[in-house]
Design an enzyme around this catalytic site. Structure first.
Site, PDB file in Angstrom:
ATOM      1  CD  GLU B  98      -2.655   1.219   2.609  1.00 37.94           C
ATOM      2  OE1 GLU B  98      -2.590   0.249   3.390  1.00 37.94           O
ATOM      3  OE2 GLU B  98      -3.390   2.203   2.789  1.00 37.94           O
ATOM      4  CD  GLU B 209     -13.086   1.426  -2.284  1.00 39.47           C
ATOM      5  OE1 GLU B 209     -13.372   0.650  -1.363  1.00 39.47           O
ATOM      6  OE2 GLU B 209     -11.959   1.914  -2.399  1.00 39.47           O
ATOM      7  CG  HIS B 248      -9.171   1.886  -0.424  1.00 35.60           C
ATOM      8  ND1 HIS B 248     -10.291   1.108  -0.551  1.00 35.60           N
ATOM      9  CD2 HIS B 248      -8.304   1.182   0.323  1.00 35.60           C
ATOM     10  CE1 HIS B 248     -10.101  -0.027   0.101  1.00 35.60           C
ATOM     11  NE2 HIS B 248      -8.907   0.002   0.648  1.00 35.60           N
TER      12      HIS B 248
END
Lengths: 397, 290
Positions: B98, B209, B248
């Site tokens: 990430e 999303e 995110h």
């Protein structure tokens, strides 16, 4: 990470992009000194006083004013600094102005008419490539242009292995209706602008307007620059430009302890592991009749220390009437998380005055429920997602 | 059948000897995943968790026959790790890391586009084919074998969805976490297509999303495919404000067509069974499979 106009322009200038020059001032006296210095350097007679806040539409809110002499510089700077600037992009209270940019007047008369364009550089998520978006309709709200005259917005996608190519720069200048000196200036402008975007690790450049002056120079009169947070580790000089006064105080504090928190307007706080589940939990709160007070991702290690930090952050918002903790325990066992919640709750003393609903699902979920239920604390426990929603509804009514 | 990974996959771990790599490699090996080795530059020739360590991916392909990799390399070096794997001929590149700078991913995305490989992620939980291979950081026990495929941008929401499906007495063929970054390898559409074309998969759960066009593209493809295999969909972020990044990096509403409402509308128009409540995913799957 968003930057002020003056910081964005500094970055652009360092890559050879021509900008409207200016000097930052924090009070009226500094503004006058800045104006004098600018006149010496650029020969400008008039000055533009521009409020430096992270919000668009500053002109509409009275944050950008033209000063025709030094007395006006002093008066205008004095009135803008310290004001709460309200623009279409700020909240109703507005944003406090701490500094202004005293800038040269670039709309001076000359051989040709001035004209304004729009230009931005950003990622096309569909193709994974950067693109230059531009329009002949500069100085206006670009969303409005997109809605009313979408054919006046052009995009040019850039191949990452070559960067912007000369023919692409020419195409952009042609589409903007330029010729002669201004045409050449524009090809240079857009080429250096793209280079600046890539080499500064930005994820958004918006230059509105790009100005063609009456003597055919092309320059950035405004600059909205956003740097990729993930790249700040290698852009230390830019990282230092962060102005924490422009950000939500609770969010700044959360970031300092490594929590991903976004402040919202609702009445139910939430603490969740994972961004997707956090958003889904916010949605569920709304369906249960509440409004989410925040987004908060506690991440993979929901131990007592982190839960306690998250509690403290959430409780800073006085609007919070209940807190929903929703953790899907995978690698982290639910009984550990439950113990963390109980310990954190006890450590907080009597700081927690609102009902807490804890929903733990995953490894050892039943054991976790037992730990919560037998703790003697005023905490409601749930295992199923829907159960948690029902409990939220219950405590709100 | 299953997609992307199975019991025959020969998997290596890039960033094998680091703390993340070590922890999750142990979990994967314990699950029964066929880990054939790992790569940590400078530690080649050593042994770690009973598996050989190689200096380069190329060497791992040559000596261990690796065809799949899972990347735990820190963000500053992860894009390079992706390109190294693609260059060495790895077919499935699963990137957990990430926080990779977008500029690095623009480059990596461009580099691998003509290579014979598929990137999953970055910033994703990985891929699991229950009972065969867990190539990711997900808790294995949540995923029981069955006939429902899952495609999701989010980690814990994938576990949630699987848990709900399992509670309804069904199970999972393969769950694919595609990741929440602005640039990802395998798109929602590509992952859905893989599962729709998989004989063993009878129903697909698609969890998206706010932000971007991936779910709309997938919905459009599904409609045009004429497939009769049902898809159950959910979009997280109905209550998220525009212009704010929700955890995110890719979860940010930029326009009028990437809100949760707009995405759900498009998905419904394309014949997807959309649930508004994230608590009803499992129930809906049971309903459409009945």
């Amino acid at each position: 990470m968003n930057l002020h106009e003056y910081q964005g322009k500094e970055i652009l200038a360092s890559f050879g992009v021509r900008i409207q020059k200016g000097i930052v001032a924090h009070n009226a006296k500094e503004a006058v000194d800045a104006a004098k210095q600018l006149t010496q350097e650029t020969g400008t007679g008039w000055h533009v006083i521009k409020a430096q806040v992270h919000a668009g539409g500053r002109g509409k809110g009275g944050g950008v004013k033209l000063a025709k002499n030094l007395q006006e510089v002093e008066e205008l700077a004095g009135s803008i600094i310290g004001m709460n600037l309200i623009t279409p992009q700020t909240s109703a209270e507005g944003k406090k102005v701490h500094q202004v940019l005293v800038a040269e007047d670039v709309y001076y008369p000359g051989d040709s008419e001035t004209s304004e364009f729009y230009m931005s550089v950003l990622l096309n998520r569909g193709t994974g490539r950067n693109m230059v978006m531009y329009s002949t309709e500069g100085g206006m709200d670009i969303e409005e242009v997109a809605e009313k005259t979408p054919h006046l917005i052009y995009t040019e996608e850039i191949d990452p292995s070559t960067g912007i190519l000369p023919f692409q720069a020419r195409k952009i200048a042609f589409n903007l209706g330029l010729s002669g000196t201004a045409f050449k200036e524009m090809t240079k402008f857009v080429t250096s602008l793209y280079k600046a975007y890539v080499e500064s690790d930005s994820n958004m450049f918006e230059i509105n307007p790009v100005l063609k002056t009456s003597d055919n120079k092309i320059m950035a009169v405004d600059a909205k620059v956003s740097i990729d947070d993930n790249a700040l580790y290698r852009r230390k000089a830019y990282a230092e430009m962060r102005d924490l006064r422009e950000e939500n105080a609770i969010e700044v504090e959360a970031r300092a302890v490594g929590l991903n928190y976004v402040d919202l307007d609702g009445n139910v706080g939430c603490m969740v592991n994972g961004a997707g589940l956090a958003m889904a939990t916010m949605d569920l709160i709304k369906m249960a009749g509440g409004e989410p007070a925040n987004f908060l991702d506690v991440g993979g290690t929901a131990d007592a220390k982190r839960v306690e930090e998250a509690f403290r952050i959430i409780l800073k918002d006085p609007a919070v009437k209940a807190i929903l903790i929703n953790i899907f325990g995978g690698i982290v066992r639910c009984d550990r998380v439950a113990q963390g919640v109980v310990d954190a709750y006890k450590n907080m003393g009597d700081a927690i005055k609102v009902p807490i609903i804890v929903r733990l699902q995953g490894t050892n979920a039943e054991l976790a429920k037992e730990i919560i239920d037998s703790s003697g604390l005023a905490v409601h426990s749930a295992v199923q997602f829907q159960e948690a929603a029902d409990k939220v509804k219950e405590v709100l009514s | 059948m299953s997609v992307l990974v199975n019991k025959d996959s020969k998997i290596i771990v890039q960033g094998f000897t680091g703390s993340e790599g070590t922890f999750h490699s142990e979990q994967m090996i314990e699950y029964g995943t066929n880990i054939v080795g790992g790569v940590t530059p400078g530690k080649g020739g050593q042994e770690h968790l009973g598996k050989p360590v190689f200096n380069t991916v190329e060497e791992a392909v040559e000596k261990a026959g690796a065809d799949t990799t899972i990347i735990f390399v820190p963000p500053a070096f992860a894009a390079d790790a992706i390109m190294e794997a693609a260059n060495a001929g790895i077919k499935v590149i699963i990137t957990i890391t990430e926080g990779i700078p977008v500029a690095d991913m623009v480059k990596a995305n461009d580099y691998i586009k003509d290579k014979d490989c598929r990137l999953v992620g970055p910033n994703c939980p990985g891929v699991i084919t229950p009972g065969e291979a867990k190539v990711g950081i997900m808790p294995g026990f949540v995923f029981k074998k069955g006939n429902v495929g899952i495609v999701s941008k989010s980690g814990t929401l994938t576990y949630e969805a699987s848990d709900q499906v399992v509670r309804q007495g069904m199970g999972i063929t393969t769950a694919i976490g595609i990741g929440g970054d602005p640039i990802i390898g395998t798109t929602t559409k590509e992952a859905v297509e893989l599962l729709i074309n998989d004989e063993e998969t009878h129903c697909v759960v698609m969890i998206g999303e706010i932000g971007g066009q991936l779910e709309a593209d997938a919905a459009q493809w599904y409609k045009e495919s004429g497939s009769t295999k049902p898809i159950v969909g959910f979009i997280a972020g109905e209550t998220a404000p525009a212009g704010r990044t929700m955890g995110h990096a890719g979860a940010i509403v930029g326009g009028s067509d990437d809100t949760a409402q707009a995405k759900k509308r498009i998905m419904r128009e394309c014949g997807i069974h959309v649930v508004d409540s994230p608590a009803e995913i499992g129930l809906k799957v049971k309903e459409v499979m009945a």
